[in-house]
Design an enzyme around this catalytic site. Structure first.
Site, PDB file in Angstrom:
ATOM      1  N   ASP A 371       0.827  -1.205   0.000  1.00  0.00           N
ATOM      2  CA  ASP A 371       0.000   0.000   0.000  1.00  0.00           C
ATOM      3  C   ASP A 371       0.867   1.262   0.000  1.00  0.00           C
ATOM      4  O   ASP A 371       0.563   2.247  -0.675  1.00  0.00           O
ATOM      5  CB  ASP A 371      -0.884   0.058   1.254  1.00  0.00           C
ATOM      6  CG  ASP A 371      -1.726  -1.179   1.466  1.00  0.00           C
ATOM      7  OD1 ASP A 371      -1.437  -2.203   0.831  1.00  0.00           O
ATOM      8  OD2 ASP A 371      -2.650  -1.125   2.287  1.00  0.00           O
ATOM      9  N   GLU A 499      -6.947 -10.452  -4.685  1.00  0.00           N
ATOM     10  CA  GLU A 499      -6.782 -11.607  -3.807  1.00  0.00           C
ATOM     11  C   GLU A 499      -7.952 -12.586  -3.891  1.00  0.00           C
ATOM     12  O   GLU A 499      -7.983 -13.571  -3.150  1.00  0.00           O
ATOM     13  CB  GLU A 499      -6.584 -11.125  -2.370  1.00  0.00           C
ATOM     14  CG  GLU A 499      -5.297 -10.343  -2.203  1.00  0.00           C
ATOM     15  CD  GLU A 499      -5.157  -9.713  -0.832  1.00  0.00           C
ATOM     16  OE1 GLU A 499      -5.994 -10.007   0.050  1.00  0.00           O
ATOM     17  OE2 GLU A 499      -4.225  -8.919  -0.635  1.00  0.00           O
TER      18      GLU A 499
END
Length: 815
Positions: A371, A499
Site C-alpha cells: 500500500d 486476492e
C-alpha cells in the site's frame, strides 16, 4: 454523514453530540499522531472505549507461527503491533463524582480536530449529580516538530458554586485494552482478516520506573521481540486555588492525583507533557535518559512554543500539499481530513514503515504492505519528497532479509515480504501473501517515481539502486522461457493485486510490472554510471554485477508474455481467468458482502470476480504501455466484475473511469473513497484509518480529475474536471520546483510558486514550459470523452474460445 452531528467545516472535523454506540468509529476519525506516535480519539477520562489505543510505530511482539500443516518456506515469525502504555488518562471528579461521558448529564458537547494546528479539542458543559454546572475543556496534540512528544491539557471551571475537584493523571499499561477497573475493550471478534489478533499474554515486562516530583517514568522490555520502550510525563498545574497532590507508581501504573479546592469562576488547568522512546536493542536506561532530555528541553522552551511550532509545521504542509475543490465545502472537508491523516501516518515515520492503519489503530496488526509504495509514495514524492525517501529507506534496510527470503524460495535476488514489521514475512497464508511477488516491482515502481520526481541520484548512489537490481534479478529465475515459433517469457504460480484470484499463471499486472522492474533496473544503473561513476563502480562490486545480466534483463523484458484475448479484445487477468464462471454480483445479496467474510476462498477462486482492480491498476501505473481503446475495453470488462471489497479498488477505478470517459462513474468512485472512513463504508474503520485510501484520494484528484501522469520522467496532463466543480487547485513538486495547477472547465494554469525552474510538460500532446516566477495558461477544449452509462458485463457467459458457460447451481445457497 450525519451533518447535524458532524457539521461541514472545510478546515476541521467537528462532532456536536457524544454517542457511545459509535466510539470505535470516532476514536479512529479523531485520532492524532505523527507517524511515529499515535493516540486514538479516546476520551481524556479513559473509561468506556472501543479500543484504548496508543501506538508507537514499529513497536511489536513476535511469536513462532504454528501452521496446522507446515511446509518448507512458510512464514515462521508472526508480528503484531502492541498497544503501548496509555498516557492519555486525565480523570475528573467533582464532589468525588466521576465524569463518565456515557452516563453524564451533558448540557453541551463539541469535539473538533483542526487540520491547521493538529490539536484535538473537546468542550463540554456537565451538570453533576448535585446540579452543579462544570465547564470542561480537554486538548490533545501529538507533535510533528518533536517526534517523541505529546501534550495534553484539562481545564475545569466551576460555573455555579465552589466544589472539591480531583484530577487523576495516569500512565497506564493497559496491555491491549485492559483497564485498572474493568476488563478488555468492547470490540467484536470475528473471522475478519482485516482485524488484528489479540495478545493473550502480558508482553510488556516492567523495567526501570520512578517518580521525581511531578515527573513519572515507566519503561519496558517486550517479551519475545525484546524491543524496549520508555515513557515519561511531566505535569504542570495552573490555578489560583489551593491544592494537594498524591503520587503512586509501580511497574504498570503511575498516578499524579491533584485535589483542588475549586472556587466558582476560577479555572483549573493541568498540562501533561508526555514523551515516548522505543528501540530494537537499546537498554531501557538509555531510553529513560532520552525521555528526560526531551522533557527538559520542552520545559525550557515552554508549552506554548510547541503549539506555535506545530501550527507552523502544518502551515508548511498545507502550502505543499493542499488540494482545493471550489464551492464544495463538504468535499473540501473530507479531502483535507484524508490529507491530514496522510501527514499523521507518514510525517515523522522517519525511516520506519507506514502501517496499513497508520498509528490510528491496530488493524492488519500494524503491518507494512505494498500500500505504501503504490498509494502513498506518489503523494509524498510530489508534495513532501523527504517523506518518500524515508519510506523507501526502510525497504533498502530490509534487503538482507529479502535476499534470504528469495533464497529460501529458490530464487535469485531479493523478495520483499508481503506483510511485515521487522522485515521478515509475516503472512501465514502464502496464496494471498508470499505469492504476491509483484511487491518487488511495486517497491521499484515507487523508487522510480521518487527519482523521476526529484532527480535524487544521490539516493541511488548511496545504496537505493540495490533495490532495483535485486528485485530485477528475482524475475529472471521466477519465470521461464517458452518457445513456439518465437521466444516468450512466462511467470507462473503468482497472485496479483486481486486476492480473489490466487496462484495463477501469467497474471497480467505481475508481468507488466516485472517488465517495468527489469527495464528500470537497467535505467537506474545507466543513470548512475553517467552521473556518479564512482558510485556505479561501488555498486557493481557490491552487487557482483556483470554486464551480461543487463543484457538478459532486457531480453526478458522484451519477451515478457502479456496475455491478450483476440476474441474478446481484452487483456485476460491471467492465463486461466477467462475460463472461469462469472460471479453474478447483481444477484449477490448485500448481507453476503464482502465476499471474503461470507464465502470460503475455494468458492471465490472458481469465479471471475475481483476483490480489487488488477488489470485496471496496470492500466494506470503503466498507462503508456496500453492504447486508449485497450484501456476502454479492459475497463468495460473488469469493472462490472469488481466488488471493490478492498478500500483501495475504487481509487484506481475512478482514475481510469475518468480517463476513458465515464465521468459520472469516476466521481461516484471518488466519493466512495473520500468518505470510506468518514462514513465507515467498509465497516472496519474502528480498527483504524485506511491511510493508503487517503493517499488514493490524492491520486484520484491529481491523476484522475487533474489528469497528471509522469511516464518515463515526463510530466503530462489530460484533465477530466467533474462538470459541477468550478475549479480544482493542486500543488506539485517537480525536481526542486513547486508548482500550483489550477484547473477549470475552459483552461489550465501552471504557476511556479518556488524554485528555479523551468519545468517542461505537455497538455494533451502539446509541449509547454513554465519558468521560475511565471505561469502558463492552456486553453482546454472540453474535459475529454464522455460516456453516460456505466459499463455492464455484455458477454458474461462467453468463454474466450466462443463457447458459452451455464452455471450448474445457485451461487448463494443458505448457510
Amino acid at each position: 454523514m450525519n451533518r447535524d452531528r458532524f457539521p461541514i467545516d472545510p478546515w476541521r472535523l467537528v462532532e456536536t453530540e457524544y454517542d457511545a454506540a459509535t466510539l470505535g468509529l470516532t476514536e479512529s476519525l479523531f485520532a492524532v499522531g505523527n507517524g511515529y506516535l499515535g493516540m486514538r480519539g479516546n476520551a481524556a477520562e479513559g473509561r468506556t472505549a472501543h479500543e484504548h489505543g496508543t501506538y508507537v510505530n514499529g513497536l511489536h511482539e513476535t511469536w513462532k507461527i504454528r501452521h496446522a500443516e507446515a511446509a518448507y518456506g512458510f512464514a515462521e515469525v508472526g508480528q503484531m503491533m502492541v498497544n503501548a502504555p496509555d498516557s492519555k488518562v486525565m480523570r475528573l471528579y467533582v464532589d468525588d463524582e466521576p465524569l463518565a461521558l456515557d452516563v453524564a448529564d451533558l448540557l453541551s458537547y463539541e469535539r473538533t480536530l483542526d487540520f491547521r494546528d493538529g490539536v484535538l479539542r473537546r468542550d463540554l458543559l456537565w451538570r453533576t449529580p448535585s446540579g452543579k454546572r462544570v465547564q470542561v475543556r480537554a486538548t490533545r496534540m501529538v507533535s510533528f516538530p518533536e517526534r517523541h512528544l505529546a501534550v495534553m491539557t484539562l481545564e475545569v471551571t466551576m460555573l455555579d458554586a465552589d466544589a472539591p475537584l480531583t484530577i487523576s493523571c495516569q500512565l497506564l499499561n493497559r496491555q491491549d485494552g485492559e483497564d485498572e477497573y474493568d476488563g478488555s475493550n468492547s470490540g467484536d471478534e470475528m473471522n475478519d482478516p482485516r482485524t488484528a489478533g489479540r495478545v493473550t499474554e502480558r508482553v510488556f515486562h516492567p523495567q526501570e520506573h520512578w517518580q521525581d516530583g511531578d515527573r513519572s517514568v515507566l519503561s519496558y522490555r517486550v517479551a519475545n521481540s525484546e524491543m524496549t520502550l520508555a515513557l515519561a510525563a511531566d505535569h504542570i498545574v495552573s490555578t489560583p486555588n489551593d491544592y494537594t497532590v498524591e503520587r503512586y507508581i509501580d511497574g504498570n501504573i503511575a498516578k499524579n492525583v491533584y485535589a483542588i479546592n475549586a472556587r466558582k469562576g476560577d479555572t483549573v488547568t493541568v498540562t501533561k507533557i508526555v514523551t515516548y522512546h522505543s528501540s530494537r536493542s537499546t537498554p531501557t536506561r538509555e531510553l529513560v535518559d532520552r525521555c528526560r532530555r526531551t522533557l527538559d528541553r520542552i520545559r525550557s522552551a515552554g508549552v506554548a512554543a510547541q503549539y506555535a511550532r506545530q501550527a507552523e509545521w502544518l502551515a508548511e504542509f498545507w502550502e505543499r500539499s493542499d488540494v482545493e475543490v471550489s464551492d464544495h465545502d463538504d468535499l473540501q472537508q473530507a479531502v483535507r481530513w484524508n490529507l491530514f491523516h496522510l501527514a499523521q501516518a507518514a510525517g515523522r515515520a522517519d525511516g520506519l514503515g507506514i502501517p496499513a492503519k497508520g498509528v490510528t489503530g491496530n488493524g492488519y496488526s500494524g503491518h507494512y504492505f505494498w500500500d505504501t509504495e503504490i498509494y502513498m509514495v506518489p503523494f509524498m514524492s510530489y508534495t513532501s519528497p523527504h517523506w518518500a525517501r524515508n519510506a523507501l529507506r526502510i525497504r533498502e534496510r530490509m534487503l538482507p532479509a529479502a535476499r534470504d527470503r528469495a533464497r529460501k524460495l529458490n530464487e535469485a535476488g531479493a523478495l520483499f515480504p508481503w506483510r511485515t514489521i521487522n522485515g521478515e514475512e509475516a503472512s501465514a497464508y502464502y496464496a494471498a501473501g508470499t505469492a504476491q511477488y509483484h511487491i518487488n516491482a511495486d517497491v521499484t515502481y515507487a523508487l522510480a517515481k521518487y527519482i523521476d520526481a526529484t532527480g535524487d541520484v544521490d539516493f541511488l548512489s548511496h545504496g537505493a539502486v540495490d533495490i532495483a537490481v535485486e528485485t530485477a534479478r528475482l524475475w529472471t529465475t521466477l519465470g521461464f522461457w517458452r518457445s513456439n515459433g518465437e521466444d516468450r517469457f512466462e511467470i507462473h504460480g503468482v497472485t496479483g493485486p486481486d486476492e480473489y484470484t490466487t496462484v495463477v499463471n501469467n497474471n497480467l499486472f505481475t508481468n507488466v510490472m516485472a517488465r517495468f522492474n527489469l527495464r528500470y533496473a537497467i535505467q537506474a544503473l545507466c543513470t548512475l554510471e553517467k552521473e556518479s561513476p564512482d558510485a556505479y563502480r561501488r555498486a557493481v562490486k557490491r552487487l557482483d554485477l556483470d554486464a551480461s545480466e543487463l543484457v538478459e534483463w532486457e531480453r526478458v523484458a522484451a519477451a515478457m508474455f502479456i496475455p491478450h484475448s483476440e476474441s474478446l479484445q481484452i487483456h485476460p487477468q491471467d492465463s486461466q481467468f477467462l475460463q472461469r464462471e462469472v460471479w453474478d454480483l447483481e444477484a449477490t445479496p448485500d448481507d453476503r458482502k464482502p465476499l471474503m467474510l461470507h464465502f470460503h476462498p475455494l468458492v471465490i477462486y472458481r469465479f471471475q470476480v475481483l476483490k480489487q482492480a488488477d488489470v485496471v491498476l496496470a492500466l494506470f501505473l503503466q498507462g503508456d504501455q496500453f492504447t486508449f481503446d485497450e484501456k476502454l475495453a479492459d475497463f468495460d470488462y473488469y469493472d462490472p466484475l469488481t466488488t471493490s471489497d478492498s478500500s483501495l479498488s475504487k481509487i484506481v477505478q475512478s482514475i481510469i473511469a475518468a480517463e476513458v470517459g465515464y465521468q459520472d462513474l469516476a466521481l461516484d468512485y471518488f466519493l466512495d473513497t473520500v468518505f470510506v472512513d468518514l462514513e465507515d463504508r467498509h465497516g472496519n474503520t474502528p480498527d483504524g484509518v485506511h491511510v493508503a485510501a487517503a493517499g488514493g484520494v490524492w491520486s484520484s484528484l491529481v491523476s484522475g480529475f487533474g489528469g497528471m501522469r509522469d511516464y518515463e520522467g515526463m510530466l503530462t496532463f489530460d484533465p477530466r474536471l467533474p462538470k459541477d466543480w468550478p475549479e480544482l487547485r493542486y500543488r506539485l513538486a517537480w525536481r526542486g520546483t513547486r508548482m500550483l495547477v489550477t484547473l477549470t472547465a475552459e483552461s489550465m494554469r501552471v504557476s511556479v510558486i518556488d524554485g528555479d525552474g523551468p519545468v517542461a510538460f505537455t497538455v494533451r500532446g502539446e509541449s509547454f514550459e513554465v519558468a521560475a516566477g511565471r505561469a502558463v495558461d492552456v486553453a482546454l477544449d472540453g474535459q475529454g470523452p464522455t460516456r453516460d452509462d456505466a459499463p455492464v458485463q455484455k458477454r458474461r457467459n462467453r468463454r474466450d474460445d466462443g463457447s458459452m458457460m451455464v452455471p450448474a447451481a445457485a451461487q448463494f445457497a443458505d448457510d
